[in-house]
Design an enzyme around this catalytic site. Structure first.
Site, PDB file in Angstrom:
ATOM      1  N   GLU A  60      -9.867   0.585  -3.171  1.00 31.12           N
ATOM      2  CA  GLU A  60      -9.681   0.678  -4.635  1.00 31.12           C
ATOM      3  C   GLU A  60     -10.891   0.125  -5.382  1.00 31.12           C
ATOM      4  OE1 GLU A  60      -7.051   1.962  -6.133  1.00 31.12           O
ATOM      5  OE2 GLU A  60      -5.340   1.788  -4.771  1.00 31.12           O
TER       6      GLU A  60
ATOM      7  N   THR B 164     -14.784  -1.739  -4.156  1.00 32.40           N
ATOM      8  CA  THR B 164     -15.108  -2.989  -3.460  1.00 32.40           C
ATOM      9  C   THR B 164     -15.312  -4.119  -4.489  1.00 32.40           C
ATOM     10  OG1 THR B 164     -17.501  -2.698  -3.532  1.00 32.40           O
ATOM     11  CG2 THR B 164     -16.345  -1.657  -1.679  1.00 32.40           C
TER      12      THR B 164
ATOM     13  N   GLN C  96      -5.842 -36.954   1.095  1.00 34.22           N
ATOM     14  CA  GLN C  96      -6.477 -36.428  -0.126  1.00 34.22           C
ATOM     15  C   GLN C  96      -7.089 -35.049   0.078  1.00 34.22           C
ATOM     16  OE1 GLN C  96      -9.241 -39.416  -1.485  1.00 34.22           O
ATOM     17  NE2 GLN C  96      -7.638 -40.658  -2.409  1.00 34.22           N
TER      18      GLN C  96
ATOM     19  N   SER D  27       0.833  -1.202   0.000  1.00 34.59           N
ATOM     20  CA  SER D  27       0.000   0.000   0.000  1.00 34.59           C
ATOM     21  C   SER D  27       0.868   1.253   0.000  1.00 34.59           C
ATOM     22  CB  SER D  27      -0.863   0.037   1.269  1.00 34.59           C
ATOM     23  OG  SER D  27      -2.165  -0.353   1.009  1.00 34.59           O
TER      24      SER D  27
END
Ligand code: TGC
Ligand code: FAD
Length: 406
Positions: free
Chosen positions: A385, A387, A301, A112
């Site tokens: 920036e 939503t 797995q 940022s």
């Protein structure tokens, strides 16, 4: 500092040593130039040296390490695409993406700091500023001598910045600025702010407001559970006299800040992938080391399913970023393409962080591993920036030609 001291005997403490190497399942490295790889290896070394050993402590203490600003300047993390004559790196957009990816691999808050300075402060001054403004501000911002911030969001206008009420009046020899911005990254430590405000006709302009101007304050926002190593604050303008030469002259209207957001959102698409790859690599190593029922948990797995799905999404996001980067380099990338990548990659990174947390079991909630910090950081990245849902609506508008924002 982390308070966890004991680890399960069969889980080696690997992340603290930061032995990270990125996954490259589809040989995407072969699409990069030697220069791109060199940039990546130097920024990765920087992150391992200057961020990884300290980030957990900074985040736990909600401490913004101001000294990182100068160091980012030295390594060329600020304004990599800005021409060299103004102190920038003169690099292409894939280089910029790689820088953001590697920094966010260390921490989203650190990214940022770098992406705001480059895309949201230097970019508008370069793109919309006068030659005098470029010469005055860009070299100092590029070197990290000055830190900047970008003020668009207001307490009552987040997703809808066109409704902003911050305004300025022409007083003859100066402008008088009033209003407030909220949620501003870098604000508490910033030397200057690029502020978006309306003139008397309601037209949006960018103004450069410098610390020390009377009536300008930057109270810090406390109590965040996310981006704790990034400084966030408000910008308060109480009859601030802004010199007329501080108005960005070459573009007005909401399109100006939205152009800056295109650049920053592009960087976030790469950055979020960095956080995702860090979570995946940590989970992959932990699955090989952690023994339960007399076997590594990676032999089960259900754990393999998680790792396989993580790698699939990472590979798709890597391809997306590379292609978007080439379009950016050619000047062909559209806002909607950038929205798709930002939206997809942040969401994928959040899901990978959550799955990686599961693979780490109880250890996954501690600061011994970077997972929970990434996960909490990404909760901001998915909102700022634009939503997740605003980017979906940008795509919806592109597909149908019908805006559904209001
Ligand atoms: P809309 O009517 O669509 O557009 C208004 C004017 O802008 C033009 N335009 C663009 N121009 C250039 N580039 C773009 N990408 C553009 N997008 C739109 C458009 O043509 C129009 O021009 P004109 O001449 O007709 O006036 O605007 P709208 O009000 O309907 O809003 C659209 C919407 C919702 C998509 C937009 O407001 C939006 O993106 N909202 C989200 C706000 C947002 O993202 N805020 C971010 C704040 S900064 C931040 O979060 C930094 S965090 C940094 C960090 O720490 O890393
Ligand atoms: P709102 O706009 O109130 O949205 C709330 C919810 O409503 C969201 O889920 C949203 O998707 C939904 N919503 C809103 N409108 C619609 C619609 N039309 N249709 C469907 N759903 C809708 N801003 C800056 O200017 N500079 C910065 O440096 C900066 N840094 C930030 C740092 C952090 C840590 C954070 C958290 C935010 C930062 N922001 C910054 C602000 C950020 O851009 C806003 O938070 C974001 O744009 C959303 O605005 P809001 O928080 O007011 O949410």
């Amino acid at each position: 500092m982390s308070t966890i001291t004991a680890q399960p005997a069969n889980a080696k403490k690997s992340l603290k040593q930061d032995i990270y190497e990125h996954p490259d399942f589809y040989q995407i490295d072969s699409l990069l130039t030697e220069e791109h790889k060199l940039i990546r290896s130097s920024i990765r070394d920087f992150v391992k040296r200057e961020i990884s050993p300290y980030i957990e402590d900074w985040a736990q203490r909600a401490h913004f390490p101001y000294e990182i600003v100068k160091k980012f300047g030295e390594i060329g993390a600020f304004g990599p695409t800005i021409p060299q004559e103004y102190g920038g790196g003169g690099l292409d957009y894939i280089s910029y993406g790689i820088l953001m990816q590697e920094i966010e691999r260390g921490d989203s808050g650190m990214r940022s700091t770098a992406s705001v300075q480059g895309s949201l402060v230097m970019y508008p001054i370069y793109k919309f500023g006068s030659e005098a403004q470029r010469k005055k501000y860009l070299p100092k911002l590029a070197s990290g001598e000055w830190l900047g911030c970008f003020g668009l969001t207001e307490p009552d206008h987040g997703s809808n910045p066109s409704g902003m009420v911050t305004n300025f009046k022409d007083k003859g020899d100066h402008y008088l600025l009033n209003g407030a911005k909220m949620w501003i990254s870098n604000a508490p430590k910033a030397d200057l702010a690029v502020v978006w405000a309306k003139d008397e006709k309601g037209r949006i302009h960018g103004l450069i407001v410098e610390r020390g101007m009377a009536g300008f304050s930057t109270p810090e926002t406390h109590g965040k559970w996310s981006l704790r190593a990034s400084a966030t604050g408000e910008l308060v303008f109480d009859n601030v006299k802004v010199p007329k030469e501080n108005l960005l002259p070459n573009k007005s209207g909401l399109g100006a800040p939205l152009m800056c957001l295109d650049s920053a959102r592009y960087g976030i698409a790469w950055g979020a992938l960095g956080a995702a790859m860090d979570c995946y690599e940590s989970a992959r190593r932990y699955a090989a080391e952690r023994i339960q029922f007399d076997k590594p948990i990676g032999s089960f797995q259900l754990v393999q399913k998680k790792l396989s799905e993580m790698l699939t999404e990472i590979t798709k996001a890597q391809l997306l970023n590379w292609r978007l980067g080439t379009l950016m380099n050619e000047g062909k990338a559209t806002t909607a393409q950038i929205s798709l990548a930002k939206r997809n990659n942040v969401q994928v990174a959040l899901e990978i962080a959550r799955e990686a947390r599961q693979i780490h079991g109880g250890m996954g909630i501690t600061g011994e591993y970077s997972i929970m910090r990434h996960m909490m950081n990404l909760e901001s990245v998915v909102t700022y920036e634009g939503t997740h849902d605003i980017h979906l609506l940008i795509l919806g508008n592109e597909i149908t030609g019908i805006p559904a924002f209001s």
